[in-house]
Design a protein around this motif. Structure first.
Motif, mmCIF file in Angstrom:
data_model
loop_
_atom_site.group_PDB
_atom_site.id
_atom_site.type_symbol
_atom_site.label_atom_id
_atom_site.label_comp_id
_atom_site.label_asym_id
_atom_site.label_seq_id
_atom_site.Cartn_x
_atom_site.Cartn_y
_atom_site.Cartn_z
ATOM 1 N N TYR A 1 0.863 -1.189 0.000
ATOM 2 C CA TYR A 1 0.000 0.000 0.000
ATOM 3 C C TYR A 1 0.890 1.226 0.000
ATOM 4 O O TYR A 1 1.878 1.257 0.727
ATOM 5 C CB TYR A 1 -0.813 0.082 1.295
ATOM 6 N N VAL A 2 0.507 2.214 -0.760
ATOM 7 C CA VAL A 2 1.176 3.509 -0.649
ATOM 8 C C VAL A 2 0.248 4.416 0.155
ATOM 9 O O VAL A 2 -0.943 4.520 -0.152
ATOM 10 C CB VAL A 2 1.447 4.113 -2.039
ATOM 11 N N GLY B 1 -1.511 8.583 6.754
ATOM 12 C CA GLY B 1 -1.759 7.147 6.848
ATOM 13 C C GLY B 1 -2.907 6.715 5.954
ATOM 14 O O GLY B 1 -3.378 5.583 6.009
ATOM 15 N N GLN B 2 -3.390 7.632 5.131
ATOM 16 C CA GLN B 2 -4.495 7.316 4.227
ATOM 17 C C GLN B 2 -3.968 6.489 3.052
ATOM 18 O O GLN B 2 -3.008 6.896 2.399
ATOM 19 C CB GLN B 2 -5.057 8.637 3.728
ATOM 20 N N ARG B 3 -4.583 5.340 2.809
ATOM 21 C CA ARG B 3 -4.096 4.484 1.723
ATOM 22 C C ARG B 3 -4.496 5.060 0.370
ATOM 23 O O ARG B 3 -5.679 5.251 0.094
ATOM 24 C CB ARG B 3 -4.682 3.088 1.883
ATOM 25 N N ILE C 1 5.386 3.390 2.143
ATOM 26 C CA ILE C 1 4.870 2.165 1.539
ATOM 27 C C ILE C 1 4.838 1.081 2.614
ATOM 28 O O ILE C 1 5.853 0.793 3.242
ATOM 29 C CB ILE C 1 5.739 1.718 0.344
ATOM 30 N N ASP C 2 3.650 0.518 2.824
ATOM 31 C CA ASP C 2 3.511 -0.657 3.692
ATOM 32 C C ASP C 2 3.687 -1.874 2.800
ATOM 33 O O ASP C 2 3.155 -1.905 1.697
ATOM 34 C CB ASP C 2 2.092 -0.742 4.268
ATOM 35 N N VAL C 3 4.393 -2.883 3.278
ATOM 36 C CA VAL C 3 4.536 -4.110 2.485
ATOM 37 C C VAL C 3 4.114 -5.282 3.352
ATOM 38 O O VAL C 3 4.218 -5.242 4.581
ATOM 39 C CB VAL C 3 5.984 -4.304 1.990
#
Ligand SMILES: Nc1ncnc2c1ncn2[C@@H]1O[C@H](COP(=O)(O)OP(=O)(O)OP(=O)(O)O)[C@@H](O)[C@H]1O
Length: 468
Positions: free
Chosen positions: A368-369, A374-376, A417-419
């Motif tokens: 997710y970016v 923190g909004q995707r 970026i969450d992975v």
């Protein structure tokens, strides 16, 4: 003298659903034209007035129900802090009445709750005690508070030696751990570095599920993102209380009109040549450049982005059962070059390297970016592309996934970026390893972006079709 001002706690166990009640509240200050007038006032007392009365805030009515998040917006000096300080009980209203139900914790004036001569640790104990925690409760939470603040050895130094960022970290860490029923947060103070902002936003989103939040911000996007309702203050008066989206739209429209009127600027006009339609139709979408690119390059207005490298030791929260772990995250150009900067609109490869500690089949890798709140913004995973033949591997093997996409044009700011890697199906899976804020990048210039993100435009056309 005006009616008896009041700010007091309503009983904890009251069954009233209204948590904050502000009725006819106002705050006035005496303004003296010179120091001499102030002196004469002191000497001559009640016989004559040497001051003007200035109402910093007046005529405020607001009811906030349990679990609501209400945003407060307004220009500098519109009275936001004054209102919040009165709700927090650190400032007394001149008129009207404020009632608050439950435990209130506020992050308002920078470090106002800290004694600069005490160490950070001593201040944590002091503040948490004032906010209602017992010594034993603080002892049990101190490790979490320190981990949240993450200021290292400074915790045992006097607060006067802290940077403003450290003060905010510590203050936020305290209010995040005192079981507040009502949180009052001035967002301007919550902007430390990007990782800390993400952590605060994660906390606030989580808090929203159980508590009541009053959130002050100049950032309209943050208000619509977090709040259901908003109060707009103008020159100390309530201008509008309504659905946050409506309030923010009206506020922004008026700001825009006011700014344009002030600068006497003309409306911004872009005229661009249209490409031949044949050329367009035959081109493959992925290879189409943003057709404004040449003009933008000449104007040095390409939205540059700076990319920071993945560092497993400085990422946000992580979780998962860890039979598979993420070892590497990289943004590369399509020719394999490691990227340190890039421009919005460029095609990039996000690669995620996962090591299997145990044999796994049906592996899903995704990302997710997120923006600074923190909004995707967007994201994807490998599930659909491999639904017929899910990736698998034996213990010790490495799975490398690659996502090729065109980076959107992003407003200036920090992005994360969450992975994640999971095993199972889209609907039913086990999270193996999720890393928040694995990779940071910053957009430096937002000259051509609108909204949360801009897309490369394939065409912009204007035609005067007559018809008078
Ligand atoms: N102690 C004081 N004495 C006199 N005037 C004050 C005092 N405190 C605040 N004010 C005035 O009250 C008005 C409202 O101030 P306040 O700080 O609440 O605004 P704000 O909306 O929070 O502004 P900002 O966005 O800049 O933080 C301002 O005109 C300010 O100058």
């Amino acid at each position: 003298m005006s009616s008896e001002p009041a700010t007091h706690q309503m009983p904890e166990d009251g069954d009233d659903r209204v948590v904050i009640s502000v009725r006819g509240v106002g705050k006035s200050y005496r303004m003296y034209d010179s120091p001499a007038h102030r002196l004469w006032q002191g000497l001559l007392g009640k016989r004559k007035s040497f001051f003007r009365e200035f109402w910093a805030l007046r005529g405020i009515d607001l009811e906030v129900r349990r679990g609501e998040t209400v945003g407060i917006i307004g220009r500098n000096g519109s009275g936001k802090s004054t209102l919040l300080q009165m709700i927090a009980g650190t400032l007394t209203p001149t008129e009207g009445e404020i009632q608050v139900h439950g435990r209130v914790a506020a992050l308002l004036e920078l470090g106002s709750g800290f004694n600069p001569e005490f160490t950070g640790r001593e201040n944590v104990y002091l503040n948490a005690t004032i906010l209602g925690l017992s010594r034993q409760q603080i002892d049990a939470r101190i490790a979490d508070i320190l981990a949240f603040a993450d200021i290292g050895e400074f915790i045992d130094q006097p607060v006067r030696s802290y940077s403003s960022g450290m003060v905010v970290r510590l203050a936020f860490a305290v209010i995040a751990h005192v079981d507040a029923d009502v949180l009052i947060v001035d967002e301007a103070l919550a902007v430390g570095d990007a990782f800390f902002s993400q952590k605060c936003m994660r906390f606030l989103r989580d808090f929203q599920k159980r508590g009541t939040l009053l959130f002050v911000s100049h950032d309209a996007a943050a208000v619509t993102n977090l709040c259901a309702r908003a109060l707009w203050l103008e020159n100390g008066r309530p201008r509008m209380v309504a659905d946050a989206q409506d309030v923010v739209e009206r506020y922004m429209a008026e700001q825009h009109i006011a700014e344009r009127a002030q600068s006497g600027e003309q409306e911004f006009v872009v005229v661009a040549a249209k490409r031949s339609s044949k050329q367009e139709e035959s081109a493959h979408a992925a290879s189409l450049p943003d057709f404004r690119e040449d003009a933008l390059r000449e104007a040095h207005a390409l939205p540059r982005m700076q990319i920071f490298q993945f560092d497993p030791d400085s990422v946000g929260a992580q979780f998962g059962v860890q039979q598979a772990v993420i070892e590497g995250v990289e943004l590369r150009a399509t020719d394999g070059r490691m990227l340190h900067v890039l421009d919005g609109g460029e095609v990039v490869d996000l690669s995620i390297r996962v090591r299997l500690r145990n044999a796994l089949d049906q592996v899903i890798v995704g990302f997710y970016v997120k923006d600074r709140l923190g909004q995707r913004l967007f994201g994807d995973n490998t599930y659909l592309a491999y639904v017929k033949n899910p990736p698998k591997g034996r213990a010790g093997e490495v799975l490398k996934s690659r996502f090729r996409f065109r980076m959107p044009i992003l407003p200036a700011g920090s992005y994360m970026i969450d992975v994640a890697v999971a095993s199972g199906s889209q609907l039913e899976h086990t999270q193996q390893h999720w890393i928040h804020d694995a990779l940071e990048f910053r957009a430096l210039d937002d000259t051509i972006s609108f909204g949360l993100m801009g897309l490369p435009m394939l065409e912009i056309a204007v035609a005067n079709e007559g018809g008078v």
